[in-house]
Design a protein around this motif. Structure first.
Motif, mmCIF file in Angstrom:
data_model
loop_
_atom_site.group_PDB
_atom_site.id
_atom_site.type_symbol
_atom_site.label_atom_id
_atom_site.label_comp_id
_atom_site.label_asym_id
_atom_site.label_seq_id
_atom_site.Cartn_x
_atom_site.Cartn_y
_atom_site.Cartn_z
ATOM 1 N N LEU A 1 0.851 -1.196 0.000
ATOM 2 C CA LEU A 1 0.000 0.000 0.000
ATOM 3 C C LEU A 1 0.884 1.243 0.000
ATOM 4 O O LEU A 1 1.030 1.919 1.024
ATOM 5 C CB LEU A 1 -0.914 0.002 1.234
ATOM 6 C CG LEU A 1 -1.867 -1.192 1.380
ATOM 7 C CD1 LEU A 1 -2.499 -1.199 2.755
ATOM 8 C CD2 LEU A 1 -2.930 -1.159 0.293
ATOM 9 N N PRO A 2 1.515 1.565 -1.145
ATOM 10 C CA PRO A 2 2.420 2.719 -1.208
ATOM 11 C C PRO A 2 1.718 4.002 -0.761
ATOM 12 O O PRO A 2 0.573 4.255 -1.107
ATOM 13 C CB PRO A 2 2.787 2.788 -2.699
ATOM 14 C CG PRO A 2 2.548 1.413 -3.208
ATOM 15 C CD PRO A 2 1.378 0.879 -2.440
ATOM 16 N N GLY A 3 2.412 4.778 0.028
ATOM 17 C CA GLY A 3 1.850 6.036 0.473
ATOM 18 C C GLY A 3 1.142 5.957 1.810
ATOM 19 O O GLY A 3 0.865 6.987 2.430
ATOM 20 N N ILE A 4 0.859 4.736 2.271
ATOM 21 C CA ILE A 4 0.187 4.606 3.562
ATOM 22 C C ILE A 4 1.140 5.008 4.685
ATOM 23 O O ILE A 4 2.345 4.767 4.608
ATOM 24 C CB ILE A 4 -0.322 3.165 3.784
ATOM 25 C CG1 ILE A 4 -1.270 3.124 4.995
ATOM 26 C CG2 ILE A 4 0.839 2.193 3.979
ATOM 27 C CD1 ILE A 4 -2.009 1.806 5.136
ATOM 28 N N ALA A 5 0.600 5.653 5.704
ATOM 29 C CA ALA A 5 1.447 6.108 6.808
ATOM 30 C C ALA A 5 0.762 5.839 8.139
ATOM 31 O O ALA A 5 -0.444 6.034 8.270
ATOM 32 C CB ALA A 5 1.755 7.587 6.667
ATOM 33 N N PHE A 6 1.537 5.356 9.092
ATOM 34 C CA PHE A 6 1.049 5.148 10.451
ATOM 35 C C PHE A 6 1.859 6.028 11.391
ATOM 36 O O PHE A 6 3.046 6.270 11.165
ATOM 37 C CB PHE A 6 1.193 3.682 10.862
ATOM 38 C CG PHE A 6 0.269 2.755 10.114
ATOM 39 C CD1 PHE A 6 -1.017 2.512 10.569
ATOM 40 C CD2 PHE A 6 0.694 2.118 8.954
ATOM 41 C CE1 PHE A 6 -1.873 1.671 9.888
ATOM 42 C CE2 PHE A 6 -0.155 1.268 8.258
ATOM 43 C CZ PHE A 6 -1.446 1.043 8.727
ATOM 44 N N HIS A 7 1.221 6.511 12.425
ATOM 45 C CA HIS A 7 1.897 7.371 13.402
ATOM 46 C C HIS A 7 1.713 6.715 14.775
ATOM 47 O O HIS A 7 0.902 7.149 15.591
ATOM 48 C CB HIS A 7 1.324 8.780 13.362
ATOM 49 C CG HIS A 7 1.411 9.409 12.000
ATOM 50 N ND1 HIS A 7 2.589 9.915 11.493
ATOM 51 C CD2 HIS A 7 0.473 9.550 11.025
ATOM 52 C CE1 HIS A 7 2.377 10.378 10.267
ATOM 53 N NE2 HIS A 7 1.107 10.175 9.958
ATOM 54 N N THR A 8 2.489 5.675 14.983
ATOM 55 C CA THR A 8 2.340 4.839 16.163
ATOM 56 C C THR A 8 3.351 5.234 17.234
ATOM 57 O O THR A 8 4.520 5.496 16.937
ATOM 58 C CB THR A 8 2.540 3.355 15.784
ATOM 59 O OG1 THR A 8 1.691 3.055 14.681
ATOM 60 C CG2 THR A 8 2.216 2.440 16.943
ATOM 61 N N THR A 9 2.893 5.272 18.465
ATOM 62 C CA THR A 9 3.791 5.559 19.585
ATOM 63 C C THR A 9 4.505 4.271 19.983
ATOM 64 O O THR A 9 3.866 3.268 20.297
ATOM 65 C CB THR A 9 3.009 6.101 20.792
ATOM 66 O OG1 THR A 9 2.314 7.285 20.395
ATOM 67 C CG2 THR A 9 3.953 6.419 21.945
#
Length: 363
Positions: free
Chosen positions: A154-162
Protein backbone atom coordinates in the motif's frame (compact mmCIF):
# COMPACT_ATOMS: atom_id res chain seq x y z
CA UNK A 1 22.55 23.75 3.02
CA UNK A 2 19.18 25.25 1.95
CA UNK A 3 16.20 22.94 2.23
CA UNK A 4 14.37 21.75 -0.89
CA UNK A 5 10.92 23.24 -1.51
CA UNK A 6 8.19 21.10 0.07
CA UNK A 7 7.03 19.71 -3.30
CA UNK A 8 10.61 18.60 -4.06
CA UNK A 9 11.48 17.23 -0.61
CA UNK A 10 11.19 13.58 -1.65
CA UNK A 11 12.91 13.96 -5.02
CA UNK A 12 16.56 13.00 -5.66
CA UNK A 13 19.39 15.51 -5.61
CA UNK A 14 19.61 17.60 -8.78
CA UNK A 15 23.07 18.72 -9.93
CA UNK A 16 24.17 21.01 -12.74
CA UNK A 17 26.61 19.50 -15.23
CA UNK A 18 29.57 21.39 -16.73
CA UNK A 19 27.53 21.60 -19.95
CA UNK A 20 24.86 23.60 -18.14
CA UNK A 21 22.26 20.83 -18.18
CA UNK A 22 20.60 19.62 -14.99
CA UNK A 23 20.96 15.98 -14.00
CA UNK A 24 19.53 13.54 -11.44
CA UNK A 25 19.58 9.79 -10.81
CA UNK A 26 16.56 7.90 -9.48
CA UNK A 27 16.72 4.50 -7.78
CA UNK A 28 14.60 1.94 -9.65
CA UNK A 29 15.30 -1.49 -8.14
CA UNK A 30 17.79 -3.93 -6.62
CA UNK A 31 18.55 -7.03 -8.67
CA UNK A 32 18.88 -10.59 -7.37
CA UNK A 33 22.63 -10.07 -6.85
CA UNK A 34 22.05 -7.13 -4.54
CA UNK A 35 23.11 -4.48 -7.08
CA UNK A 36 21.13 -1.24 -7.01
CA UNK A 37 19.97 0.19 -10.37
CA UNK A 38 19.20 3.80 -11.25
CA UNK A 39 17.58 5.74 -14.10
CA UNK A 40 19.21 8.99 -15.26
CA UNK A 41 17.34 12.18 -16.14
CA UNK A 42 18.88 15.21 -17.87
CA UNK A 43 17.27 18.44 -19.01
CA UNK A 44 18.47 21.95 -19.87
CA UNK A 45 15.47 23.35 -17.98
CA UNK A 46 15.62 22.61 -14.24
CA UNK A 47 11.88 23.10 -13.77
CA UNK A 48 11.10 20.62 -16.53
CA UNK A 49 13.52 18.15 -14.94
CA UNK A 50 11.70 18.48 -11.61
CA UNK A 51 8.39 17.75 -13.38
CA UNK A 52 9.92 14.68 -15.07
CA UNK A 53 11.17 13.35 -11.75
CA UNK A 54 7.82 13.93 -10.06
CA UNK A 55 5.99 12.20 -12.90
CA UNK A 56 8.38 9.24 -12.80
CA UNK A 57 7.78 8.86 -9.07
CA UNK A 58 4.01 9.08 -9.54
CA UNK A 59 4.10 6.48 -12.33
CA UNK A 60 6.23 4.15 -10.21
CA UNK A 61 3.82 4.46 -7.30
CA UNK A 62 0.84 3.80 -9.57
CA UNK A 63 2.59 0.76 -11.04
CA UNK A 64 3.12 -0.66 -7.57
CA UNK A 65 -0.53 -0.11 -6.70
CA UNK A 66 -1.61 -1.81 -9.92
CA UNK A 67 0.79 -4.70 -9.25
CA UNK A 68 -0.74 -5.12 -5.82
CA UNK A 69 -4.35 -4.92 -7.04
CA UNK A 70 -6.16 -8.19 -6.63
CA UNK A 71 -3.85 -9.05 -3.72
CA UNK A 72 -5.08 -6.49 -1.23
CA UNK A 73 -7.21 -9.15 0.42
CA UNK A 74 -4.02 -10.63 1.83
CA UNK A 75 -3.79 -11.05 5.57
CA UNK A 76 -0.86 -9.44 7.35
CA UNK A 77 0.78 -12.87 7.66
CA UNK A 78 0.44 -13.52 3.91
CA UNK A 79 1.68 -10.03 3.07
CA UNK A 80 4.68 -10.38 5.40
CA UNK A 81 5.52 -13.73 3.81
CA UNK A 82 5.53 -12.21 0.31
CA UNK A 83 7.57 -9.23 1.49
CA UNK A 84 10.13 -11.49 3.18
CA UNK A 85 10.38 -13.70 0.09
CA UNK A 86 11.01 -10.60 -2.05
CA UNK A 87 14.01 -9.75 0.15
CA UNK A 88 15.48 -13.24 0.45
CA UNK A 89 17.90 -12.78 -2.47
CA UNK A 90 19.39 -9.51 -1.19
CA UNK A 91 19.22 -9.82 2.61
CA UNK A 92 21.44 -11.98 4.83
CA UNK A 93 20.18 -15.36 6.13
CA UNK A 94 20.20 -13.91 9.64
CA UNK A 95 17.99 -10.99 8.59
CA UNK A 96 15.52 -13.29 6.83
CA UNK A 97 15.43 -15.57 9.87
CA UNK A 98 14.71 -12.53 12.05
CA UNK A 99 11.86 -11.46 9.76
CA UNK A 100 10.27 -14.90 9.91
CA UNK A 101 10.63 -15.07 13.68
CA UNK A 102 8.76 -11.75 13.93
CA UNK A 103 6.03 -12.95 11.57
CA UNK A 104 5.52 -16.13 13.58
CA UNK A 105 5.78 -14.72 17.10
CA UNK A 106 4.78 -11.05 17.15
CA UNK A 107 1.74 -8.89 16.36
CA UNK A 108 -0.27 -12.09 16.58
CA UNK A 109 -3.52 -10.29 17.43
CA UNK A 110 -3.57 -8.64 13.98
CA UNK A 111 -1.56 -11.14 11.93
CA UNK A 112 -4.72 -12.71 10.49
CA UNK A 113 -6.43 -9.42 9.58
CA UNK A 114 -6.52 -8.19 5.98
CA UNK A 115 -3.97 -5.44 5.41
CA UNK A 116 -6.67 -3.08 4.10
CA UNK A 117 -8.57 -3.46 7.39
CA UNK A 118 -5.66 -2.62 9.69
CA UNK A 119 -6.24 0.79 11.24
CA UNK A 120 -4.05 3.08 13.29
CA UNK A 121 -5.96 2.05 16.39
CA UNK A 122 -5.45 -1.67 15.73
CA UNK A 123 -1.70 -1.39 15.26
CA UNK A 124 -1.33 0.90 18.30
CA UNK A 125 -3.20 -1.57 20.53
CA UNK A 126 -1.07 -4.42 19.18
CA UNK A 127 2.15 -2.50 19.81
CA UNK A 128 1.00 -1.68 23.35
CA UNK A 129 0.51 -5.39 24.02
CA UNK A 130 3.93 -6.19 22.56
CA UNK A 131 5.55 -3.53 24.75
CA UNK A 132 4.14 -5.19 27.88
CA UNK A 133 5.89 -8.46 27.01
CA UNK A 134 9.05 -7.66 25.06
CA UNK A 135 12.00 -5.27 25.08
CA UNK A 136 11.75 -1.92 23.24
CA UNK A 137 14.24 -3.15 20.63
CA UNK A 138 12.15 -6.26 19.89
CA UNK A 139 8.97 -4.19 19.61
CA UNK A 140 10.63 -1.68 17.31
CA UNK A 141 11.94 -4.46 15.07
CA UNK A 142 8.44 -5.95 14.80
CA UNK A 143 6.96 -2.56 13.94
CA UNK A 144 9.67 -1.93 11.32
CA UNK A 145 8.72 -5.15 9.52
CA UNK A 146 5.04 -4.23 9.77
CA UNK A 147 5.52 -0.77 8.20
CA UNK A 148 7.83 -2.11 5.48
CA UNK A 149 5.26 -4.75 4.56
CA UNK A 150 2.36 -2.29 4.52
CA UNK A 151 4.31 0.19 2.36
CA UNK A 152 5.23 -2.63 -0.02
CA UNK A 153 1.58 -3.38 -0.76
CA UNK A 154 0.00 0.00 0.00
CA UNK A 155 2.42 2.72 -1.21
CA UNK A 156 1.85 6.04 0.47
CA UNK A 157 0.19 4.61 3.56
CA UNK A 158 1.45 6.11 6.81
CA UNK A 159 1.05 5.15 10.45
CA UNK A 160 1.90 7.37 13.40
CA UNK A 161 2.34 4.84 16.16
CA UNK A 162 3.79 5.56 19.58
CA UNK A 163 6.64 3.13 20.26
CA UNK A 164 8.39 2.29 23.54
CA UNK A 165 11.45 4.40 24.24
CA UNK A 166 14.79 2.93 23.28
CA UNK A 167 16.79 1.32 26.04
CA UNK A 168 20.35 2.40 26.60
CA UNK A 169 22.40 -0.78 26.63
CA UNK A 170 25.47 -0.71 28.81
CA UNK A 171 28.47 -2.29 27.11
CA UNK A 172 30.14 -4.98 29.21
CA UNK A 173 33.92 -4.77 28.96
CA UNK A 174 36.08 -7.53 30.45
CA UNK A 175 38.97 -6.35 32.59
CA UNK A 176 42.64 -7.02 31.89
CA UNK A 177 42.77 -9.29 34.94
CA UNK A 178 39.82 -11.35 33.68
CA UNK A 179 41.29 -11.73 30.20
CA UNK A 180 44.64 -12.82 31.66
CA UNK A 181 42.89 -15.50 33.75
CA UNK A 182 40.86 -16.74 30.79
CA UNK A 183 43.84 -16.91 28.42
CA UNK A 184 45.92 -18.87 30.92
CA UNK A 185 43.08 -21.31 31.66
CA UNK A 186 42.20 -21.78 27.96
CA UNK A 187 45.63 -23.03 26.84
CA UNK A 188 45.49 -26.36 24.99
CA UNK A 189 41.67 -26.16 24.88
CA UNK A 190 39.51 -25.68 21.74
CA UNK A 191 38.45 -22.23 22.95
CA UNK A 192 42.04 -20.90 23.15
CA UNK A 193 42.38 -19.65 19.55
CA UNK A 194 38.85 -18.15 19.39
CA UNK A 195 39.58 -16.41 22.71
CA UNK A 196 42.77 -14.87 21.31
CA UNK A 197 41.14 -13.82 18.04
CA UNK A 198 38.25 -12.20 19.90
CA UNK A 199 40.18 -10.38 22.61
CA UNK A 200 43.36 -9.48 20.69
CA UNK A 201 42.02 -8.99 17.16
CA UNK A 202 38.40 -8.00 17.76
CA UNK A 203 36.92 -10.69 15.52
CA UNK A 204 33.24 -11.59 15.76
CA UNK A 205 32.25 -15.16 16.64
CA UNK A 206 30.79 -15.69 13.16
CA UNK A 207 34.01 -14.43 11.52
CA UNK A 208 36.23 -16.69 13.62
CA UNK A 209 34.19 -19.80 12.83
CA UNK A 210 34.33 -19.09 9.09
CA UNK A 211 38.14 -18.80 8.88
CA UNK A 212 39.96 -21.35 6.71
CA UNK A 213 43.66 -22.00 6.22
CA UNK A 214 43.63 -20.21 2.87
CA UNK A 215 42.79 -17.00 4.78
CA UNK A 216 46.05 -17.20 6.73
CA UNK A 217 49.31 -15.75 5.40
CA UNK A 218 52.05 -17.05 7.69
CA UNK A 219 54.77 -15.22 5.79
CA UNK A 220 53.14 -11.82 6.26
CA UNK A 221 51.66 -12.73 9.63
CA UNK A 222 48.15 -11.67 8.60
CA UNK A 223 44.71 -13.19 8.32
CA UNK A 224 41.92 -12.13 5.95
CA UNK A 225 38.36 -11.80 7.25
CA UNK A 226 35.83 -11.94 4.44
CA UNK A 227 33.25 -14.55 5.49
CA UNK A 228 30.95 -15.35 8.38
CA UNK A 229 28.96 -18.37 9.55
CA UNK A 230 25.40 -17.38 10.49
CA UNK A 231 22.15 -19.20 11.24
CA UNK A 232 19.56 -19.28 8.46
CA UNK A 233 15.79 -19.61 8.91
CA UNK A 234 16.05 -23.41 9.02
CA UNK A 235 18.38 -23.27 12.03
CA UNK A 236 21.47 -24.36 10.09
CA UNK A 237 24.74 -22.45 9.84
CA UNK A 238 25.46 -21.08 6.38
CA UNK A 239 28.36 -19.10 4.99
CA UNK A 240 27.86 -15.50 3.88
CA UNK A 241 29.87 -12.34 3.43
CA UNK A 242 30.88 -10.25 6.43
CA UNK A 243 28.25 -8.19 8.28
CA UNK A 244 29.15 -5.03 6.35
CA UNK A 245 31.52 -4.12 3.51
CA UNK A 246 33.83 -2.67 6.17
CA UNK A 247 33.88 -6.10 7.80
CA UNK A 248 36.02 -7.44 4.96
CA UNK A 249 39.54 -6.68 6.12
CA UNK A 250 43.04 -8.06 6.64
CA UNK A 251 44.38 -8.10 10.19
CA UNK A 252 48.01 -8.27 11.24
CA UNK A 253 48.37 -10.93 13.92
CA UNK A 254 50.15 -10.44 17.22
CA UNK A 255 52.96 -12.92 18.04
CA UNK A 256 50.86 -14.82 20.60
CA UNK A 257 48.05 -15.37 18.09
CA UNK A 258 50.39 -16.12 15.20
CA UNK A 259 52.33 -18.68 17.25
CA UNK A 260 49.12 -20.53 18.11
CA UNK A 261 48.07 -20.59 14.44
CA UNK A 262 51.49 -21.92 13.44
CA UNK A 263 51.19 -24.66 16.07
CA UNK A 264 47.75 -25.66 14.83
CA UNK A 265 48.96 -25.56 11.23
CA UNK A 266 51.73 -28.03 12.08
CA UNK A 267 49.19 -30.29 13.81
CA UNK A 268 46.83 -30.31 10.82
CA UNK A 269 49.68 -31.10 8.45
CA UNK A 270 48.19 -31.65 5.00
CA UNK A 271 44.78 -30.12 5.71
CA UNK A 272 43.26 -28.59 2.56
CA UNK A 273 43.21 -24.79 2.25
CA UNK A 274 39.41 -24.65 2.62
CA UNK A 275 39.45 -26.53 5.96
CA UNK A 276 38.01 -24.52 8.84
CA UNK A 277 40.69 -23.38 11.28
CA UNK A 278 38.65 -23.55 14.46
CA UNK A 279 35.36 -24.73 16.00
CA UNK A 280 31.76 -23.85 15.07
CA UNK A 281 29.86 -20.80 16.42
CA UNK A 282 27.78 -22.92 18.82
CA UNK A 283 30.88 -24.71 20.08
CA UNK A 284 32.60 -21.37 20.69
CA UNK A 285 29.67 -20.25 22.84
CA UNK A 286 29.52 -23.52 24.81
CA UNK A 287 33.29 -23.73 25.42
CA UNK A 288 33.45 -20.06 26.42
CA UNK A 289 30.63 -20.50 28.93
CA UNK A 290 32.39 -23.52 30.45
CA UNK A 291 35.64 -21.53 30.64
CA UNK A 292 33.89 -18.77 32.57
CA UNK A 293 32.38 -21.35 34.95
CA UNK A 294 35.69 -23.11 35.56
CA UNK A 295 37.62 -19.88 36.24
CA UNK A 296 34.95 -18.12 38.29
CA UNK A 297 35.09 -15.10 35.96
CA UNK A 298 31.75 -13.23 35.75
CA UNK A 299 29.59 -14.27 32.82
CA UNK A 300 29.40 -12.16 29.69
CA UNK A 301 29.05 -12.85 25.98
CA UNK A 302 31.89 -14.00 23.77
CA UNK A 303 31.15 -10.87 21.72
CA UNK A 304 32.24 -8.76 24.70
CA UNK A 305 35.83 -9.82 24.03
CA UNK A 306 35.55 -7.58 20.97
CA UNK A 307 34.64 -4.69 23.26
CA UNK A 308 37.72 -5.44 25.33
CA UNK A 309 39.89 -5.20 22.19
CA UNK A 310 38.44 -1.80 21.30
CA UNK A 311 38.83 -0.53 24.86
CA UNK A 312 42.53 -1.48 24.79
CA UNK A 313 43.01 0.45 21.55
CA UNK A 314 41.23 3.48 22.99
CA UNK A 315 43.38 3.38 26.12
CA UNK A 316 46.46 3.42 23.88
CA UNK A 317 45.16 6.58 22.16
CA UNK A 318 44.91 4.82 18.79
CA UNK A 319 42.92 7.01 16.34
CA UNK A 320 39.25 6.10 16.07
CA UNK A 321 39.48 5.79 12.28
CA UNK A 322 42.08 3.03 12.61
CA UNK A 323 40.09 1.26 15.33
CA UNK A 324 36.95 1.25 13.15
CA UNK A 325 38.97 -0.14 10.23
CA UNK A 326 40.65 -2.78 12.40
CA UNK A 327 37.50 -4.25 13.92
CA UNK A 328 35.34 -3.84 10.83
CA UNK A 329 33.03 -0.96 11.80
CA UNK A 330 31.62 1.09 8.92
CA UNK A 331 32.43 4.42 10.56
CA UNK A 332 34.05 6.14 13.52
CA UNK A 333 30.53 7.03 14.64
CA UNK A 334 30.07 3.47 15.88
CA UNK A 335 33.08 3.89 18.15
CA UNK A 336 31.55 7.04 19.68
CA UNK A 337 28.12 5.44 20.03
CA UNK A 338 29.16 2.13 21.56
CA UNK A 339 32.13 3.31 23.60
CA UNK A 340 31.00 6.82 24.52
CA UNK A 341 31.50 6.22 28.24
CA UNK A 342 35.11 5.17 27.64
CA UNK A 343 35.65 8.25 25.52
CA UNK A 344 34.26 10.37 28.36
CA UNK A 345 36.63 8.82 30.89
CA UNK A 346 39.54 9.42 28.53
CA UNK A 347 38.47 13.07 28.26
CA UNK A 348 38.69 13.39 32.05
CA UNK A 349 42.13 11.76 32.10
CA UNK A 350 43.40 14.09 29.36
CA UNK A 351 42.04 17.11 31.20
CA UNK A 352 43.83 15.97 34.36
CA UNK A 353 47.09 15.75 32.43
CA UNK A 354 46.59 19.25 31.04
CA UNK A 355 45.80 20.61 34.51
CA UNK A 356 49.01 19.08 35.82
CA UNK A 357 51.02 20.40 32.86
CA UNK A 358 49.84 24.01 33.15
CA UNK A 359 50.10 24.05 36.93
CA UNK A 360 53.81 23.21 36.56
CA UNK A 361 54.42 25.74 33.78
CA UNK A 362 52.62 28.69 35.37
CA UNK A 363 53.53 28.29 39.03
Amino acid sequence: MPKKPKHQADLPTIKQLPSGSWHAKVYTHTDDKGKRHYKSFTNLDKKKLVLELAQFKADKKEARIEAASGRLDLTLREAMTEYIDSKSAVSSPTTIKGYRDIRDNHLQDIIGIRITDITQQLIQVSINREAARYSPKTVRNAYALFTATMSFFLPGIAFHTTLPQKEKNEVVIPTEEEIAVLVEAAKEKPIYLPLLLGSCCGLRRSEIAALTWEDLDLKEGTIRIHRALVVDDTGHFVEKGTKTSAGTRTVRLFPLVLDELKRLKEETGTASPDTRITISPNQITRHFSRLLDSTGVRHYRFHDLRHYCVSVMLSLNIPKFYIANYVGHESEHMIDTVYGHIMASRKTAVEDLMQDYYSKIFR
